[in-house]
Enzyme design. Structure first.
Site, PDB file in Angstrom:
ATOM      1  N   THR A  93       0.934  -1.295   0.071  1.00 10.95           N
ATOM      2  CA  THR A  93       0.180  -0.167  -0.133  1.00 10.95           C
ATOM      3  C   THR A  93       0.809   1.165   0.050  1.00 10.95           C
ATOM      4  O   THR A  93       0.499   2.261  -0.835  1.00 10.95           O
ATOM      5  CB  THR A  93      -0.944  -0.081   1.043  1.00 10.95           C
ATOM      6  OG1 THR A  93      -1.566  -1.074   1.063  1.00 10.95           O
ATOM      7  CG2 THR A  93      -1.814   1.114   1.122  1.00 10.95           C
ATOM      8  N   THR A 113      -7.945  12.943  -3.818  1.00  6.04           N
ATOM      9  CA  THR A 113      -7.963  11.500  -3.416  1.00  6.04           C
ATOM     10  C   THR A 113      -8.496  10.603  -4.510  1.00  6.04           C
ATOM     11  O   THR A 113      -9.028  11.029  -5.317  1.00  6.04           O
ATOM     12  CB  THR A 113      -9.100  11.901  -2.111  1.00  6.04           C
ATOM     13  OG1 THR A 113     -10.175  12.161  -2.708  1.00  6.04           O
ATOM     14  CG2 THR A 113      -8.677  12.434  -1.078  1.00  6.04           C
ATOM     15  N   HIS A 137      -3.691 -11.230  -3.733  1.00  2.00           N
ATOM     16  CA  HIS A 137      -3.591 -12.486  -4.361  1.00  2.00           C
ATOM     17  C   HIS A 137      -4.626 -13.465  -4.868  1.00  2.00           C
ATOM     18  O   HIS A 137      -4.735 -13.864  -5.789  1.00  2.00           O
ATOM     19  CB  HIS A 137      -2.672 -13.449  -3.368  1.00  2.00           C
ATOM     20  CG  HIS A 137      -1.373 -12.805  -2.981  1.00  2.00           C
ATOM     21  ND1 HIS A 137      -0.272 -13.323  -2.059  1.00  2.00           N
ATOM     22  CD2 HIS A 137      -0.817 -11.648  -3.104  1.00  2.00           C
ATOM     23  CE1 HIS A 137       0.427 -12.450  -2.036  1.00  2.00           C
ATOM     24  NE2 HIS A 137       0.352 -11.690  -2.510  1.00  2.00           N
ATOM     25  N   LYS A 188      11.457  -0.455   1.604  1.00  2.77           N
ATOM     26  CA  LYS A 188      12.111  -0.345   2.776  1.00  2.77           C
ATOM     27  C   LYS A 188      13.485   0.076   3.089  1.00  2.77           C
ATOM     28  O   LYS A 188      14.336   0.071   3.898  1.00  2.77           O
ATOM     29  CB  LYS A 188      11.781  -0.993   4.178  1.00  2.77           C
ATOM     30  CG  LYS A 188      10.385  -1.465   3.898  1.00  2.77           C
ATOM     31  CD  LYS A 188       9.688  -1.888   5.457  1.00  2.77           C
ATOM     32  CE  LYS A 188       8.140  -2.418   5.031  1.00  2.77           C
ATOM     33  NZ  LYS A 188       7.627  -2.762   6.482  1.00  2.77           N
ATOM     34  N   ASP A 190      15.205   2.616   3.535  1.00  5.37           N
ATOM     35  CA  ASP A 190      15.718   3.973   4.110  1.00  5.37           C
ATOM     36  C   ASP A 190      15.968   3.148   5.647  1.00  5.37           C
ATOM     37  O   ASP A 190      16.600   3.594   6.631  1.00  5.37           O
ATOM     38  CB  ASP A 190      14.622   4.595   4.354  1.00  5.37           C
ATOM     39  CG  ASP A 190      13.192   4.112   4.841  1.00  5.37           C
ATOM     40  OD1 ASP A 190      12.969   4.114   5.859  1.00  5.37           O
ATOM     41  OD2 ASP A 190      12.575   3.379   4.060  1.00  5.37           O
ATOM     42  N   ALA A 224       9.084   3.694   0.020  1.00  8.83           N
ATOM     43  CA  ALA A 224       8.108   4.505  -0.230  1.00  8.83           C
ATOM     44  C   ALA A 224       8.185   5.712   0.846  1.00  8.83           C
ATOM     45  O   ALA A 224       7.474   6.551   0.581  1.00  8.83           O
ATOM     46  CB  ALA A 224       7.005   3.581   0.495  1.00  8.83           C
TER      47      ALA A 224
HETATM   48  P1  GDP Z   1       1.144  -3.855   3.110  1.00  2.00           P
HETATM   49  O1  GDP Z   1       0.418  -4.594   4.171  1.00  2.00           O
HETATM   50  O2  GDP Z   1       2.096  -4.444   2.280  1.00  2.00           O
HETATM   51  O3  GDP Z   1       0.200  -3.105   2.209  1.00  2.00           O
HETATM   52  O4  GDP Z   1       1.997  -2.612   3.761  1.00  2.00           O
HETATM   53  P2  GDP Z   1       1.931  -1.307   4.299  1.00  2.00           P
HETATM   54  O5  GDP Z   1       2.203  -0.560   3.058  1.00  2.00           O
HETATM   55  O6  GDP Z   1       0.743  -1.008   4.788  1.00  2.00           O
HETATM   56  O7  GDP Z   1       3.289  -1.148   4.893  1.00  2.00           O
HETATM   57  C1  GDP Z   1       3.447  -1.947   6.367  1.00  2.00           C
HETATM   58  C2  GDP Z   1       4.239  -1.149   7.235  1.00  2.00           C
HETATM   59  O8  GDP Z   1       5.421  -0.820   6.902  1.00  2.00           O
HETATM   60  C3  GDP Z   1       3.642   0.637   7.617  1.00  2.00           C
HETATM   61  O9  GDP Z   1       3.754   0.647   8.933  1.00  2.00           O
HETATM   62  C4  GDP Z   1       4.287   1.303   6.883  1.00  2.00           C
HETATM   63  O10 GDP Z   1       4.604   2.549   7.197  1.00  2.00           O
HETATM   64  C5  GDP Z   1       5.974   0.528   6.756  1.00  2.00           C
HETATM   65  N1  GDP Z   1       6.346   0.857   5.435  1.00  2.00           N
HETATM   66  C6  GDP Z   1       6.182   0.710   4.336  1.00  2.00           C
HETATM   67  N2  GDP Z   1       7.095   0.967   3.376  1.00  2.00           N
HETATM   68  C7  GDP Z   1       8.076   1.829   3.970  1.00  2.00           C
HETATM   69  C8  GDP Z   1       9.410   2.105   3.634  1.00  2.00           C
HETATM   70  O11 GDP Z   1       9.819   2.249   2.402  1.00  2.00           O
HETATM   71  N3  GDP Z   1      10.361   2.436   4.871  1.00  2.00           N
HETATM   72  C9  GDP Z   1       9.933   2.472   5.800  1.00  2.00           C
HETATM   73  N4  GDP Z   1      10.709   2.837   6.769  1.00  2.00           N
HETATM   74  N5  GDP Z   1       8.761   1.759   6.333  1.00  2.00           N
HETATM   75  C10 GDP Z   1       7.685   1.515   5.383  1.00  2.00           C
HETATM   76 MG    MG Z   2      -1.708  -2.968   2.277  1.00  2.72          MG
END
Ligand code: GDP
Ligand code: MG
Length: 370
Positions: A93, A113, A137, A188, A190, A224
């Protein structure tokens, strides 16, 4: 040989279902209108009623889009359709949100939005990319089982601070089964725990050899959070799309695939569709699944009204007579009569499928004979 329900046969012969049941009864067969009979019995009945045997082919009453192929010279390049898959919490997401943020159109208008479960971005270079937001999926597999292959490219998201998790493996298997090319986004980047090399090595166990390991699956490190690597990811998507030579004829009656649909209290049935080919226009008469309708209005992912929708554009369609299912095909037809004929035929077929397995009870035996 094909089986047909008594009612379906009666409809085709323009006779009453009950009369066919009576005739069958005389032939020593106890069946209801909802039960199926085999081809030989059907032919006997047809003769009995003095009709000519004329096997109606499915394509006379239904639409076969696969049969109707566009000439090569009519094809034009269309934007790629991308689905993001990966393990829960790995950042799907977040990545979708970050990619949406790179849209130059959205950037200009500021903070629009998202309106529907799919969106299209315009890159800095002016190219268009469509992202499917919701499939996940299950939806991906289900759509595929229903014959709807809408995704051109899968982005496999793997959190670089984690590893290959069960849903990562599942996503790999689905993608392979679908024969859709994959781009690996190690996300991730970073985070201090980010160890992408570990991920690349683990991918080898699943026969995914990424570019960084001298293979041919594109991979990219992204965040992200900071936006690092997003431009490279977009470049890789465009490169992959170019290799695939994705094309469609925009100058014809449209067909589209339903991505999601719902019933809105005020607006009635709403379906988000992705245009496969042709251009969908306001006023077009259509069949979608077992429903017919006419495009009353279309909204894009930014909630703006659009009059026309070209290939690969996701739009929300208003004006359908009922709520279709994800994976259904929307087809534009020439007349309302035709739309109702096809929708009616499909409804009948769906009903027959549901009821053929129901046992004949004395009651419905009698009600059929009345
Ligand atoms: P999904 O379940 O695959 O959709 O994952 P989400 O996008 O909801 O992300 C899950 C968690 O990982 C959230 O707390 C995000 O803030 C964190 N997160 C996602 N991408 C990044 C990133 O690039 N860097 C960091 N530090 N946290 C991330
Ligand atoms: Mg999600």
């Amino acid at each position: 040989p094909e089986a047909i329900t008594v009612q379906e046969l009666a409809n085709r012969m323009a006779e009453k279902g009950a009369d066919l049941v009576k005739a069958l009864f005389k032939m020593g067969m106890m069946v209801t209108v909802n039960q199926t009979i085999d081809q030989d019995t059907a032919e006997l009945l047809v003769e009995e009623f003095g009709h000519n045997i004329n096997r109606v082919s499915e394509s006379d009453v239904d639409i076969d889009t696969a049969e109707d192929v566009d000439a090569p010279e009519t094809l034009q390049t269309r934007p790629p359709v991308v689905t993001i898959m990966g393990h829960v919490d790995h950042g799907k997401t977040s990545l979708l949100d970050a990619l949406r943020g790179t849209d130059v159109v959205r950037g200009e208008a500021g903070g629009i939005t998202q309106h529907i479960g799919a969106y299209q971005i315009k890159t800095k270079g002016g190219e268009l990319i469509t992202f499917l937001d919701t499939p996940g999926h299950e939806a991906f597999t289900e759509m595929r089982q229903r014959g709807a292959n809408v995704t051109d490219i899968v982005i496999l998201v793997v959190a670089g601070d984690d590893g290959l998790m069960p849903q990562t493996i599942e996503a790999i298997n689905h993608t392979k089964a679908a024969g859709v090319p994959m781009i690996v986004a190690i996300t991730k980047a970073d985070k201090p725990e980010f160890t992408p090399q570990k991920i690349r090595e683990r991918l080898l166990e699943h026969e995914i050899i990424v570019e960084a390991m001298s293979g041919d699956v594109q991979d990219v490190e992204v965040s992200a959070k900071t936006g690092a690597g997003l431009d490279q990811l977009i470049e890789k998507i465009l490169l992959q799309a170019e290799l695939m030579e994705l094309k469609a004829n925009p100058d014809r009656a449209a067909d589209a695939t339903v991505i999601e649909a719902k019933l809105d209290k005020g607006k009635g049935p709403l379906a988000t569709v992705l245009i496969n080919r042709g251009t969908l226009k306001v006023g077009d008469i259509l069949v979608v699944g077992t429903h017919s309708g006419r495009v009353r209005a279309m909204l894009d992912d930014k909630g703006r009204q659009v009059k026309t929708a070209p290939p690969s554009l996701p739009v929300e369609v208003l004006g359908i007579g009922g709520v279709p299912m994800a994976g259904d095909t929307l087809t534009v037809v020439e007349s309302e009569v035709r739309a109702r004929e096809v929708a009616g035929y499909r409804q009948e077929k769906a009903t027959a499928k549901r009821t053929t397995t129901a046992p004949a009870t004395i009651e419905n035996m009698f009600s059929a004979l009345k």
